[in-house]
Design an enzyme around this catalytic site. Structure first.
Site, PDB file in Angstrom:
ATOM      1  CD  GLN A 157     -48.316  17.386 -25.478  1.00 14.09           C
ATOM      2  OE1 GLN A 157     -49.398  17.968 -25.494  1.00 14.09           O
ATOM      3  NE2 GLN A 157     -47.783  16.896 -24.378  1.00 14.09           N
ATOM      4  CB  ALA A 178     -48.166  13.022 -23.690  1.00 16.00           C
ATOM      5  CB  SER A 183     -50.149  14.522 -26.358  1.00 12.33           C
ATOM      6  OG  SER A 183     -51.293  15.176 -25.858  1.00 12.33           O
ATOM      7  CG  HIS A 185     -54.722  17.097 -25.149  1.00 12.03           C
ATOM      8  ND1 HIS A 185     -55.948  17.665 -24.894  1.00 12.03           N
ATOM      9  CD2 HIS A 185     -54.265  16.642 -23.947  1.00 12.03           C
ATOM     10  CE1 HIS A 185     -56.225  17.580 -23.600  1.00 12.03           C
ATOM     11  NE2 HIS A 185     -55.217  16.963 -23.005  1.00 12.03           N
ATOM     12  CG  ASP A 192     -57.326  18.141 -20.159  1.00 15.11           C
ATOM     13  OD1 ASP A 192     -57.435  16.902 -20.242  1.00 15.11           O
ATOM     14  OD2 ASP A 192     -56.246  18.743 -20.281  1.00 15.11           O
ATOM     15  CD  GLU A 241     -53.931  13.561 -16.596  1.00 10.83           C
ATOM     16  OE1 GLU A 241     -54.627  13.740 -17.631  1.00 10.83           O
ATOM     17  OE2 GLU A 241     -52.726  13.824 -16.542  1.00 10.83           O
ATOM     18  CD1 TRP A 243     -57.830  16.922 -16.828  1.00 10.34           C
ATOM     19  CD2 TRP A 243     -57.736  16.481 -14.646  1.00 10.34           C
ATOM     20  NE1 TRP A 243     -56.513  16.761 -16.512  1.00 10.34           N
ATOM     21  CE2 TRP A 243     -56.416  16.492 -15.167  1.00 10.34           C
ATOM     22  CE3 TRP A 243     -57.914  16.225 -13.280  1.00 10.34           C
ATOM     23  CZ2 TRP A 243     -55.295  16.245 -14.383  1.00 10.34           C
ATOM     24  CZ3 TRP A 243     -56.795  15.989 -12.501  1.00 10.34           C
ATOM     25  CH2 TRP A 243     -55.498  15.994 -13.044  1.00 10.34           C
ATOM     26  CG  HIS A 244     -57.211  13.154 -20.438  1.00  5.95           C
ATOM     27  ND1 HIS A 244     -56.452  14.079 -21.126  1.00  5.95           N
ATOM     28  CD2 HIS A 244     -57.306  12.079 -21.253  1.00  5.95           C
ATOM     29  CE1 HIS A 244     -56.094  13.570 -22.305  1.00  5.95           C
ATOM     30  NE2 HIS A 244     -56.609  12.354 -22.400  1.00  5.95           N
TER      31      HIS A 244
END
Length: 274
Positions: A157, A178, A183, A185, A192, A241, A243-244
């Site tokens: 990240q 981020a 983040s 993730h 995503d 977003e 897709w997130h």
């Protein structure tokens, strides 16, 4: 008494008084020393910290709160006390510990846009199981999904964020990427997603596609939310977003979806941009 005897007697009295005076002075000195010693703090006590001493950050039991170190840009971020919580709130105000890595990362059995078994294919075990169920549900409805990017390490990240800052500058980069440690993730709970053809993967044109519409209407059934909804940038700190996806569990996801709110609002957290 003759004169010699008188002089000797006088010298003895003088010597006696001199000894007495010296003795009194010695006793007085010892008393003063004793009083000074007893006035000191007793053994085992701790002196108050100096003004320059820094206190260790306090931790709380809330998923997204703890001590507040500087974020290096004039504000503060809370270091999350319970990063392993499925409901953890990670955003621009709440960051994961630098050394945090989920202990239960697995490879979900779903298609990705790439074949390699690398970190960004991983998710935490519970989220991975829910993702498999969601992909199956979408397929049953004629929607074919594919993973784009899931888990990222703190190091990855940081590398991505630094690259975006170099390309677009800090202010713009912060709207779509981020800061390391903030983040989702890095939690192993976010992914995503795109259509299986990979068109519009993690880009604005994904909005309005059949895959995006299906996710908006069904993700909560499997414990996922659209983490950064349209029109909520002032609360989440990020642009839309579709897709997130973020796994929070079915109960929280259902509540958020039915009320049309963000994760920040669910936890009654201060809007990120305030």
């Amino acid at each position: 008494m003759n004169r010699s005897s008188k002089m000797k007697a006088r010298r003895r009295r003088t010597l006696f008084f001199a000894v007495v005076i010296i003795a009194v002075l010695i006793v007085g000195f010892l008393v003063t020393k004793y009083e000074d010693t007893t006035a000191q703090a007793p053994e085992g006590t701790v002196a108050p910290p100096k003004a320059t001493d820094a206190a260790a950050p306090a931790e709380t039991d809330k998923p997204g709160e703890a001590g507040k170190p500087s974020n290096g840009s004039g504000g503060e971020r809370a270091v999350i006390a319970q990063p392993e919580s499925i409901a953890v709130l990670v955003n621009k105000q709440n960051m994961l510990p630098d050394d945090y890595k989920p202990s239960d990362l697995v490879y979900p059995d779903v298609p990705f846009l790439f074949k390699d078994k690398i970190d960004k294919r991983k998710m935490r075990s519970e989220a991975a199981g829910a993702l498999e169920e969601m992909f199956d549900g979408a397929k049953a409805d004629g929607i074919r999904l594919a993973g784009v990017s899931a888990y990222r390490s703190h190091t990855t990240q940081k590398s991505l964020f630094d690259g975006y800052v170099k390309k677009d500058g800090l202010e713009k980069a912060m709207t779509y990427s981020a800061y390391p440690g903030t983040s989702e993730h890095e939690t192993g709970l976010a992914i995503d997603v795109s259509g299986s053809d990979g068109k519009c993967a993690a880009t604005d044109c994904f909005a309005g596609t059949p895959e995006a519409e299906w996710l908006a209407g069904h993700a909560a059934e499997y414990g996922f939310i659209i983490r950064y909804p349209q029109g909520q940038e002032s609360i989440t700190g990020y642009k839309y977003e579709p897709w997130h996806l973020r796994y929070v569990g079915k109960e929280i996801a259902s509540d958020i979806a039915s009320r049309g709110i963000t994760l920040e609002e669910y936890f009654d957290a201060v809007p990120v941009n305030n």
